[in-house]
Design a protein around this motif. Structure first.
Motif, PDB file in Angstrom:
ATOM      1  N   ALA A  70      44.681  95.001 -10.087  1.00 13.71           N
ATOM      2  CA  ALA A  70      43.558  95.224  -9.170  1.00 13.71           C
ATOM      3  C   ALA A  70      42.990  93.902  -8.661  1.00 13.71           C
ATOM      4  CB  ALA A  70      42.466  96.034  -9.871  1.00 13.71           C
ATOM      5  N   VAL A  71      42.912  92.889  -9.524  1.00 14.90           N
ATOM      6  CA  VAL A  71      42.429  91.568  -9.112  1.00 14.90           C
ATOM      7  C   VAL A  71      43.485  90.864  -8.266  1.00 14.90           C
ATOM      8  CG1 VAL A  71      41.764  89.272  -9.929  1.00 14.90           C
ATOM      9  CG2 VAL A  71      40.825  91.304 -11.032  1.00 14.90           C
ATOM     10  N   LYS A  72      44.742  90.976  -8.662  1.00 13.19           N
ATOM     11  CA  LYS A  72      45.818  90.284  -7.937  1.00 13.19           C
ATOM     12  C   LYS A  72      45.947  90.767  -6.497  1.00 13.19           C
ATOM     13  CE  LYS A  72      48.591  89.140 -12.008  1.00 13.19           C
ATOM     14  NZ  LYS A  72      49.915  89.263 -12.656  1.00 13.19           N
ATOM     15  N   ARG A  73      45.602  92.025  -6.241  1.00  9.07           N
ATOM     16  CA  ARG A  73      45.658  92.542  -4.867  1.00  9.07           C
ATOM     17  C   ARG A  73      44.627  91.879  -3.964  1.00  9.07           C
ATOM     18  NH1 ARG A  73      47.208  97.614  -7.232  1.00  9.07           N
ATOM     19  NH2 ARG A  73      45.027  98.217  -7.545  1.00  9.07           N
ATOM     20  N   ARG A  74      43.671  91.195  -4.565  1.00 11.67           N
ATOM     21  CA  ARG A  74      42.639  90.512  -3.776  1.00 11.67           C
ATOM     22  C   ARG A  74      42.981  89.041  -3.543  1.00 11.67           C
ATOM     23  NH1 ARG A  74      37.387  90.998  -6.885  1.00 11.67           N
ATOM     24  NH2 ARG A  74      36.526  90.274  -4.918  1.00 11.67           N
ATOM     25  N   LEU A 100      52.105  96.118  -0.752  1.00  9.97           N
ATOM     26  CA  LEU A 100      51.403  95.481  -1.875  1.00  9.97           C
ATOM     27  C   LEU A 100      49.916  95.299  -1.626  1.00  9.97           C
ATOM     28  CD1 LEU A 100      54.037  92.695  -2.685  1.00  9.97           C
ATOM     29  CD2 LEU A 100      53.623  94.779  -4.001  1.00  9.97           C
ATOM     30  N   TYR A 101      49.541  95.130  -0.358  1.00  8.76           N
ATOM     31  CA  TYR A 101      48.151  94.827  -0.011  1.00  8.76           C
ATOM     32  C   TYR A 101      47.567  95.945   0.855  1.00  8.76           C
ATOM     33  CZ  TYR A 101      48.903  90.071  -1.732  1.00  8.76           C
ATOM     34  OH  TYR A 101      49.173  88.978  -2.523  1.00  8.76           O
ATOM     35  N   ARG A 144      44.335  89.823   4.513  1.00  4.67           N
ATOM     36  CA  ARG A 144      42.866  89.857   4.468  1.00  4.67           C
ATOM     37  C   ARG A 144      42.348  89.825   3.031  1.00  4.67           C
ATOM     38  NH1 ARG A 144      40.666  88.522   9.337  1.00  4.67           N
ATOM     39  NH2 ARG A 144      41.408  89.831  11.039  1.00  4.67           N
ATOM     40  N   PRO A 145      42.831  88.873   2.214  1.00  7.16           N
ATOM     41  CA  PRO A 145      42.395  88.835   0.816  1.00  7.16           C
ATOM     42  C   PRO A 145      41.023  88.191   0.673  1.00  7.16           C
ATOM     43  CG  PRO A 145      43.847  87.015   1.249  1.00  7.16           C
ATOM     44  CD  PRO A 145      43.760  87.789   2.546  1.00  7.16           C
ATOM     45  N   ASP A 146      40.431  88.411  -0.486  1.00  4.52           N
ATOM     46  CA  ASP A 146      39.159  87.753  -0.802  1.00  4.52           C
ATOM     47  C   ASP A 146      39.380  86.314  -1.239  1.00  4.52           C
ATOM     48  OD1 ASP A 146      37.614  90.084  -0.331  1.00  4.52           O
ATOM     49  OD2 ASP A 146      38.169  90.840  -2.313  1.00  4.52           O
ATOM     50  N   TYR A 147      40.592  86.035  -1.766  1.00  2.00           N
ATOM     51  CA  TYR A 147      40.898  84.712  -2.290  1.00  2.00           C
ATOM     52  C   TYR A 147      42.245  84.246  -1.757  1.00  2.00           C
ATOM     53  CZ  TYR A 147      37.016  85.715  -5.370  1.00  2.00           C
ATOM     54  OH  TYR A 147      35.763  86.026  -5.847  1.00  2.00           O
ATOM     55  N   LEU A 148      42.239  83.053  -1.178  1.00  2.00           N
ATOM     56  CA  LEU A 148      43.426  82.458  -0.582  1.00  2.00           C
ATOM     57  C   LEU A 148      43.772  81.179  -1.330  1.00  2.00           C
ATOM     58  CD1 LEU A 148      42.224  82.935   3.062  1.00  2.00           C
ATOM     59  CD2 LEU A 148      44.455  83.744   2.311  1.00  2.00           C
TER      60      LEU A 148
END
Length: 309
Positions: A70-74, A100-101, A144-148
């Protein structure tokens, strides 16, 4: 928010990261510099859950990253050594990322492919190094992730493309409140984009600061007097570096600029110039204070080698 607490990662008898701690807030571009082998890639792989820490914790918004889909998807991660499916083209990679996303933005992907004129049906194995990095960056940003997380993001890109990629990263941070971590061997590449900057050396985080604070808390003074003098003349001023040639002294000074300049003018100098410091100079003098002068020299030499190649 990313919280790294006492992170340690070992490989057999080699310690790649040792007791690294830092906090990276939302809407922040965090730059990490260090020479080859400093631990930058290991740090990002631990943050993405590729590596399991041997000690310490990595939390993203309070949740552990390791073994947490769940975290990795972000998170979207562009590594230094790029990987694509064997024989895949951009269309096939797009379908994989979409699976995946859940927030993958197909419209953005198509717009960026068109802007960069990347052929979507051509095997990625036939792309140049720069084109492959563009493709990986497009796929990451379209999630469109929260973390790049970007490892040596600008390696292989020409100056125009570097500026464009920086613009895209800044847009995501400003418009969506995303957080980005960018590693590089080059101080110059990160100076104009990052909010915070850290220096990793031999697996340890030896310096971390807000860039504006780094730039504004120190400045260079060139000063000369008619009479002979030495460093003791400036005992009431905080000096991190002193060098004198003939009658002219170069000082690297910390503190309130106007107050210090007023003190120096009261000494009746025959020369007084206040000069800004480049980020490279700031790091050099900060590292001197910490006793790491050799490392910053190595970093600058490596940066110059990359520029020549």
């Amino acid at each position: 928010m990313i919280e790294v607490k006492n992170l340690t990662k070992r490989f057999h008898d080699f310690t790649a990261l040792e007791d690294v701690s830092c906090s990276i807030g939302s809407g922040c571009i965090y730059g990490m510099v260090g020479s080859n082998g400093a631990g930058k890639s290991t740090f990002l792989r631990a943050l993405t859950g590729v590596y399991q820490p041997d000690a310490g914790k990595i939390l993203i918004d309070g949740q552990p990253v390791w073994d947490n889909p769940a975290v990795k998807r972000r998170i979207a991660y562009v590594p230094d050594e790029l990987y694509f499916l064997a024989g895949a083209n951009l269309n096939r990679m797009e379908r994989m990322y979409q699976s995946l996303y859940p927030d993958f933005d197909k419209n953005r992907f198509e717009k960026l492919c068109g802007h960069l004129q990347l052929p979507r049906n051509k095997s990625l194995g036939q792309f140049s190094k720069g084109m492959r990095r563009q493709a990986a960056t497009i796929l990451a940003l379209s999630c469109r992730p929260d973390y790049l997380f970007f490892d040596e993001t600008f390696d292989g890109l020409d100056p125009v493309m570097r500026s464009f990629v920086k613009k895209l990263i800044c847009e995501d941070v400003l418009e969506r409140g995303a957080s980005a971590i960018i590693t590089s061997h080059s101080l110059r590449e990160l100076e104009d984009i990052c909010d915070q900057l850290a220096l990793l050396h031999k697996g340890g985080l030896v310096l971390e600061s807000d860039i504006e604070n780094l730039k504004t808390s120190q400045f260079k003074i060139q000063i000369a007097f008619r009479e002979d003098y030495d460093k003791s003349k400036f005992d009431d001023i905080q000096i991190s570096h002193y060098e004198k040639s003939g009658s002219v002294a170069n000082l690297i000074v910390s503190g309130e600029r106007e107050d210090i300049v007023q003190k120096l003018r009261a000494m009746d100098p025959i020369l007084l110039d206040v000069l800004p410091l480049s980020l490279e100079e700031v790091f050099t003098y900060e590292m001197e204070t910490l006793g790491y002068t050799f490392q910053i020299d190595d970093l600058i030499e490596e940066e110059n080698r990359h520029a020549e190649s």
